[in-house]
Design an enzyme around this catalytic site. Structure first.
Site: not given
Length: 678
Positions: A134, A136, A138, A244, A331, A422, A425, A438, A443
């Site tokens: 089958e 796979k 995503d 499935y 995969k 940061c 900010c 941060c 921020c």
């Protein structure tokens, strides 16, 4: 295949010149509604599942509009009606529901040697087998349950044991049957929600035109859509589902092939690429064929799945705690390409996490133009040796998200360093392990998310401030820190697009009500990293607010379930002057976090919940019982005193309670025997 309804005038060449509604009596209206529903369900199947409609779109729209008109005029609304696909009122939240059986993950690898080893173990254990091969998908996995052929609920995979109830949203997806003909008494199926590539592109075009950020990929778009709190928005997005697996059923099945046959007979959408193969070498060939064809498919796949077809053999093979021993995901390799790093910038996420991002000389990768890639954290940048000007190889990790995996040509450019403040900010940045954060909760990069969290139901519970409202308040400059919420007035709010005086007054009333709050909830609402509801309650039990503001790492480590990472996060949060100022301004505005003493009415009692108890969220019940001395856990053991069985319960906890001799309570018993003691 679903059979065409017999003697239904709305199936073939229907006459859509309907008589005026006022001319119908109730009995005639009910009969017309019955036939319209039957016909529309069939047309949905022909359009979404069979891809072979028998009427024009405008004819379908006329039938649908007539059905909606009759339901409204004669008060004939029904959960099974196709008109429910247009969505409904916004949800307050997503309840947690236990799965019928645990939804396990799969063993996976992209190495042919590993799937051959999987096959060897299978044949040693049960002999020769046939595999169901089958795609796979995503996408986003869900469990859908039917009782007596009627759609009962849809639940996300979650942690495999429990997931979120997304029934109202999944009900809007056209390829999900709402009613099954000649169905088993009980049926639980597993499917993958996905967004077709063409629909994804069209959706992103609309978002960009409206000035909204586009979705990163179809998988994220599908997952985010399914978990929205507004079913009407979900109904407007192009979602689809492939089914499935039959998870559990009162029917008798002996193989995966029979399961697919049953799904098709009942009208579920099953992928045409599924097939039976005789051995593992045929699985490898199947994988290579789909990998070559995947760019031409309308849906994303990132590999193939091989499952032992015979159910008796599956029983003999069994499962580990994490995955079945009879299935393997083979995969695809990640897609790769080479290009040059033009710049490295630092992106600030909504939790304050700083992530270096490589801006690339655009490169085409399997038909997708890639111009940026994540570098995850400073340690990865250092280990890879990535710097501006370097030639790099990129991959689409998980077949979607671009990332830099290797420097292929190093011209000894200047090494990258994370900023000390940061970039948005100028607030202080702290290093926690491999990551940088941060610490300024005000921020702008974090503020939208912080505002939404602060107002959420488990936090300050301010109804009316969800994602959209939080965005408007920040964009309009009305809220620059959490404390600004309590300085809002009717005139400022009523001037926002989509707001009026009444909605403004309602929000201000909600904010006023929220000022009285227990200390644990207030600490959780601040959004300190790693501090969820349970840890917030533990901190509130150990410290007053003033004590918490001055607590050291050692002080915090003395609290149960507080480790070094949590202690450092709390200290870092209150070391930031902007955060302390926000807390002080909240107190000055009248927010009054009360430290509630832990009662002893339920001292020593251990309780587990399965299903939902009307009138409460799971978090509310846990807080209520723990405030009075009880211990609320997620799993049943010999130490459990009661299992509370609410609506839509799971089977596994009930079976465990029977095994351990744990007493079960329904919501009425729970009210009488436990809540009445408070």
């Amino acid at each position: 295949m679903v059979e065409e309804p017999a003697d239904n005038p709305y199936v073939r060449d229907p006459d859509t010149s309907f008589a005026p509604v006022d001319d119908l009596d109730a009995a005639t209206a009910r009969e017309q509604v019955r036939r319209l529903r039957e016909a529309i369900e069939y047309h949905d199947y022909r359009y979404y599942v069979a891809n072979d409609p028998v009427i024009a779109d405008r004819t379908y729209d006329a039938l649908f509009d007539r059905l909606a008109e009759l339901e409204a005029a004669f008060d004939l609304d029904d959960e099974r009606s196709p008109t429910r696909r247009v969505g409904g009122e916004p949800l307050d939240g997503l309840e947690t529901v236990e799965h019928v059986v645990p939804l396990l993950s799969l063993q996976s690898s992209g190495d042919a040697a590993e799937i051959r080893e999987f096959d060897r173990r299978i044949r040693e254990a049960v002999g020769d087998v046939t595999y169901s091969a089958e795609p796979k998908f995503d996408g986003f996995s869900i469990e859908v349950v039917y009782e007596d052929g009627v759609f009962e609920r849809a639940v996300t995979r979650g942690d495999g044991e429990e997931g979120e109830d997304v029934s109202a949203n999944v009900r809007t997806v056209g390829s999900v049957p709402l009613h099954l003909r000649d169905a088993p008494e009980f049926l639980a199926v597993r499917g993958e929600v996905y967004m077709p590539r063409s629909g994804f592109q069209a959706l992103n075009e609309r978002r960009i035109e409206r000035g909204e950020d586009p979705f990163a990929n179809p998988r994220n778009a599908a997952a985010g859509t399914v978990r929205l709190l507004d079913p009407s928005t979900v109904a407007d997005r192009p979602l689809d589902v492939f089914f499935y697996d039959v998870i559990e059923t009162s029917a008798t099945l002996s193989s995966q092939r029979e399961a697919f046959d049953l799904l098709r007979e009942l009208g579920f959408r099953v992928n045409d690429e599924t097939t039976l193969v005789e051995d593992v070498e045929a699985v490898l060939d199947y994988r290579d064929r789909l990998m070559a064809a995947r760019d031409d498919l309308e849906y994303e796949i990132d590999g193939v799945v091989a499952k032992v077809d015979d159910f008796e053999a599956r029983e003999r093979l069994g499962s580990t705690a994490r995955h079945p021993r009879w299935a393997f995901a083979y995969k695809f390799p990640a897609r790769t390409g080479e290009t040059t790093v033009e710049r490295i910038v630092v992106q600030v996420g909504r939790t304050g996490k700083l992530t270096p991002v490589a801006l690339l000389d655009p490169v085409d990768l399997q038909g997708v133009t890639i111009s940026r890639a994540t570098l995850h954290n400073a340690a990865q940048v250092r280990d890879l040796g990535v710097h501006e000007g370097a030639a790099v190889r990129i991959e689409r990790a998980g077949d979607v998200i671009p990332e830099v995996v290797e420097v292929v040509d190093d011209d000894a450019g200047e090494a990258f360093e994370m900023p000390g403040t940061c970039p948005v900010c100028d607030g202080p940045v702290v290093e926690e392990g491999e990551h940088h954060y941060c610490t300024n909760a005000s921020c702008p990069a974090q503020l939208r998310r912080s505002l939404q969290h602060f107002c959420s139901r488990d936090a300050m519970d301010v109804e009316g401030i969800g994602e959209a409202a939080a965005d408007r308040l920040v964009e309009a400059g009305l809220v620059e820190s959490l404390a600004d919420l309590y300085a809002l007035d009717v005139a400022d709010l009523a001037a926002l697009d989509g707001w009026g005086e009444r909605s403004a007054e309602n929000l201000l009333a909600e904010l006023e009500r929220s000022k009285t709050v227990d200390l644990g909830t207030f600490v959780y609402a601040l959004g300190i990293r790693h501090v969820g509801t349970e840890r917030a309650r533990a901190l509130a039990a150990a410290f007053s607010l003033d004590e918490l503001l001055d607590a050291s790492v050692d002080d915090l480590l003395a609290v149960e379930d507080v480790g070094p990472e949590v202690a450092e996060a709390v200290v870092s949060y209150f070391d930031a002057e902007a955060n302390v100022e926000t807390v002080e301004r909240l107190l000055d505005a009248g927010v009054d976090p009360e430290r509630r003493d832990r009662g002893d009415e339920l001292d020593g009692l251990t309780v587990v919940f399965t299903g939902s108890v009307p009138g409460y969220t799971r978090s509310e019940l846990s807080e209520l019982l723990e405030t009075h001395g009880a211990n609320v856990t997620s799993s049943v053991s010999g130490e459990t005193d009661f299992l509370v069985v609410g609506e839509n319960p799971g089977r596994r906890k009930r079976e465990r309670a029977d095994e351990e001799g744990v007493e079960t309570l329904d919501p009425t018993d729970f009210e009488e025997r436990i809540l009445s003691r408070l």
